[in-house]
Design an enzyme around this catalytic site. Structure first.
Site, PDB file in Angstrom:
ATOM      1  N   ASP A 179      32.963  39.125  49.301  1.00 17.67           N
ATOM      2  CA  ASP A 179      34.335  38.697  49.076  1.00 17.67           C
ATOM      3  C   ASP A 179      34.439  38.370  47.581  1.00 17.67           C
ATOM      4  O   ASP A 179      33.415  38.293  46.883  1.00 17.67           O
ATOM      5  CB  ASP A 179      34.639  37.469  49.941  1.00 17.67           C
ATOM      6  CG  ASP A 179      36.019  36.899  49.673  1.00 17.67           C
ATOM      7  OD1 ASP A 179      36.978  37.676  49.631  1.00 17.67           O
ATOM      8  OD2 ASP A 179      36.121  35.672  49.496  1.00 17.67           O
ATOM      9  N   MET A 180      35.637  38.147  47.068  1.00 16.94           N
ATOM     10  CA  MET A 180      35.757  37.878  45.635  1.00 16.94           C
ATOM     11  C   MET A 180      36.247  36.454  45.349  1.00 16.94           C
ATOM     12  O   MET A 180      35.494  35.610  44.880  1.00 16.94           O
ATOM     13  CB  MET A 180      36.688  38.901  44.973  1.00 16.94           C
ATOM     14  CG  MET A 180      36.664  38.841  43.455  1.00 16.94           C
ATOM     15  SD  MET A 180      37.821  40.007  42.677  1.00 16.94           S
ATOM     16  CE  MET A 180      39.383  39.186  43.026  1.00 16.94           C
TER      17      MET A 180
END
Length: 220
Positions: free
Chosen positions: A8-9
């Site tokens: 995920d970021m």
């Protein structure tokens, strides 16, 4: 055996969830709407289409969602141009380890592609990754597993050989539903215990993931 890691970021790679909250609120005010804090909290981990549907369901078609998103993105970019992208502890160490071990890497983020690409380039980490899957490239947003399944497909790996790294409630749920392994790295939102029932592990920082992968791959 772990052959791919899916990141995920926001809130996982970058300490940007606080920024997103702040700039979603500001964008609403700029177009004349006071967006409740609990609604903005619920945006975390979801793609632009999912957020837009909720907003329009509540405020009606007169709400200019495209302008709302544009103002939010512009404000966040301006802030990071002046202050840099806040990188989470352990990220660069983990990326270097995966590169050395030739473990494939993907970004699977609900953040819109324009902003995500800009942040990844600004933080100088784009070159580490083999593929990027954005929320606009899948039909269903997290907590559905589509974005992680798409990332595994583009890494040419079965989900069972992939490790998902997530921080948000929707992201953890999506990782569990995707299959394979899922490690939760806490950020500002508390993920309820009942949501974490199906996770593989929970760790305080990205650097801790290295020892887990080492153990997992030695056990095969």
């Amino acid at each position: 055996m772990i052959k791919g890691v899916i990141f995920d970021m926001d809130g996982l790679m970058f300490d940007t969830e606080r920024l997103s909250f702040r700039f979603w609120k500001q964008a609403g005010e700029k177009i004349g709407y006071e967006i409740p804090e609990e609604m903005v909290e619920g945006f975390r981990g979801r793609n632009r289409a999912s957020i837009g549907k909720e907003i329009l369901d509540i405020y009606g078609p007169e709400f200019d969602f495209d302008l709302f998103g544009k103002y939010k993105t512009q404000a966040q970019i301006q802030y990071m141009e002046e202050n840099g992208v806040p990188i989470k502890p352990g990220l660069l160490v983990l990326l270097e380890y995966l590169k050395e071990k030739q473990i494939k890497m993907a970004v699977a983020t609900s953040t819109n592609q324009e902003l995500a690409d800009w942040m990844l380039e600004m933080a100088q980490v784009s070159a580490y990754f083999d593929t990027f899957v954005y929320g606009n490239r899948v039909e269903r947003s997290k907590p559905n597993p589509d974005i992680f399944l798409k990332a595994a497909e583009e890494l040419h790996l079965p989900m069972e050989e992939c490790l998902v790294l997530e921080d948000s409630i929707a992201g953890v749920e999506a990782g569990e539903r995707a299959g394979g392994y899922i490690i939760h790295i806490p950020d500002i939102i508390v993920v309820p215990e009942e949501v974490k029932v199906g996770i593989t592990a929970e760790m305080e920082s990205l650097e801790e993931v290295i020892s887990w992968i080492e153990h997992a791959n030695q056990s095969v």
